[in-house]
Design a protein around this motif. Structure first.
Motif, short mmCIF file in Angstrom:
data_model
loop_
_atom_site.label_atom_id
_atom_site.label_comp_id
_atom_site.label_asym_id
_atom_site.label_seq_id
_atom_site.Cartn_x
_atom_site.Cartn_y
_atom_site.Cartn_z
N ARG A 28 0.81 -1.21 0.00
CA ARG A 28 0.00 0.00 0.00
C ARG A 28 0.85 1.27 0.00
O ARG A 28 0.34 2.36 -0.28
CB ARG A 28 -0.96 0.01 1.19
N ASN B 224 -9.39 -4.96 -2.73
CA ASN B 224 -9.60 -3.53 -2.53
C ASN B 224 -8.31 -2.74 -2.72
O ASN B 224 -8.34 -1.61 -3.22
CB ASN B 224 -10.18 -3.25 -1.13
N ASP B 225 -7.17 -3.32 -2.34
CA ASP B 225 -5.89 -2.64 -2.55
C ASP B 225 -5.61 -2.46 -4.03
O ASP B 225 -5.14 -1.40 -4.48
CB ASP B 225 -4.75 -3.43 -1.90
N ASP C 94 -7.96 0.22 -5.42
CA ASP C 94 -7.51 1.55 -5.00
C ASP C 94 -6.32 2.01 -5.83
O ASP C 94 -6.23 3.18 -6.23
CB ASP C 94 -7.13 1.56 -3.52
#
Length: 286
Positions: free
Chosen positions: A159, A186-187, A190
């Motif tokens: 991240r 989700n990472d 994003d």
């Protein structure tokens, strides 16, 4: 002079670049290229050597017209590298070594094309020692090779790459996102959302040894690539089939998320072959 040992990737883009530096790709500005854009009055482009006789003869007011050509322009190419703990995995191949091969090949290609090249790496946080802002740099490949040779991947996620994005060029760039993509969905979403302004090529590093266990029977040791946690399991037929299914679904889910973001992942299954990455670009729709 080009290094005889250099390895190149023939990358391409589907948009007109906005850079002012001459290069190998179609640009948005008028200049000394080979592709004619339009005809304009001589007063707008005062180069009588490019006189357009047909347009001049058609002008009812007797004005002089000249041809305006499209200037080929340079790109900015950036590699974003995941250096979390899973990238330290060594099976049949060393993942960090494959990352090095990818980045060095792209750096050498950028120098040959006259493109700016940048490199950024992160795990939970960006690594300042592995940051190279995008610029024309003949020694970028050697710099990356030396830095990665002394580096040990660590951290539980990638991240930190999100914090690198403000350092990227403001104008549209060609961004290679290199990782094994053992990420939460989700990472990945994003990251691709944050890079939506750029053209992104996810390069997925997968080692054959990571999936060898699904072809075996009996006791096996499974290890979490990020945390390093080990677990002894009995590979019965039902579990083997579940592992195979999970692997297939994971890769298809990765492709689907990338498609939704307007990009197509390139899988490196073992040793990186620049010719296959070139083919990936050639097979992309124009």
């Amino acid at each position: 002079m080009t290094d005889a040992s250099a390895v190149f990737v023939e990358y391409r883009v589907r948009w007109k670049t906005s850079g002012l530096r001459p290069g190998a790709f179609r640009g948005m500005h008028a200049g000394s290229g080979d592709l004619m854009r339009t005809s304009v009055p001589l007063r707008e482009h005062s180069d009588p050597r490019r006189l357009d006789l047909r347009a001049t003869l058609r002008d009812p007011f007797g004005g002089l017209w000249v041809r305006e050509f499209e200037q080929n322009s340079a790109l900015k190419v950036v590699v974003l590298a995941d250096v979390s703990a899973s990238m330290a995995y060594v099976g049949r191949y060393d993942k960090l070594e494959q990352l090095r091969r990818v980045a060095v090949a792209l750096a050498q290609t950028a120098w040959r094309n006259g493109d700016a090249f940048g490199f950024y790496a992160a795990s939970d946080a960006p690594h300042s020692a592995l940051m190279l802002p995008a610029r024309i740099n003949r020694g970028a490949g050697d710099w990356i090779a030396r830095r990665l040779a002394r580096f040990t991947p660590s951290g539980g996620s990638a991240r930190g790459l999100l914090k690198v994005i403000p350092h990227l060029p403001h104008r549209r760039a060609l961004v290679f996102l290199v990782s094994d993509f053992h990420w939460p969905e989700n990472d990945l979403r994003d990251m691709l959302h944050a890079l939506a302004h750029h053209a992104v090529v996810p390069i997925v590093l997968r080692d054959p040894a990571e999936v060898d266990t699904v072809r075996r029977r009996g006791i096996a040791v499974l290890r979490d690539l990020e945390s390093g946690e080990r677990r002894f399991v009995w590979l019965r037929p039902r579990l083997v089939e579940a592992l195979r299914t999970a692997r297939t679904r994971g890769e298809e889910r990765l492709r689907q998320i990338c498609r939704n973001a307007g990009c197509a992942p390139f899988f490196v299954r073992g040793r990186f072959d620049p010719a296959l990455l070139t083919r990936h670009f050639m097979e992309m729709p124009a």
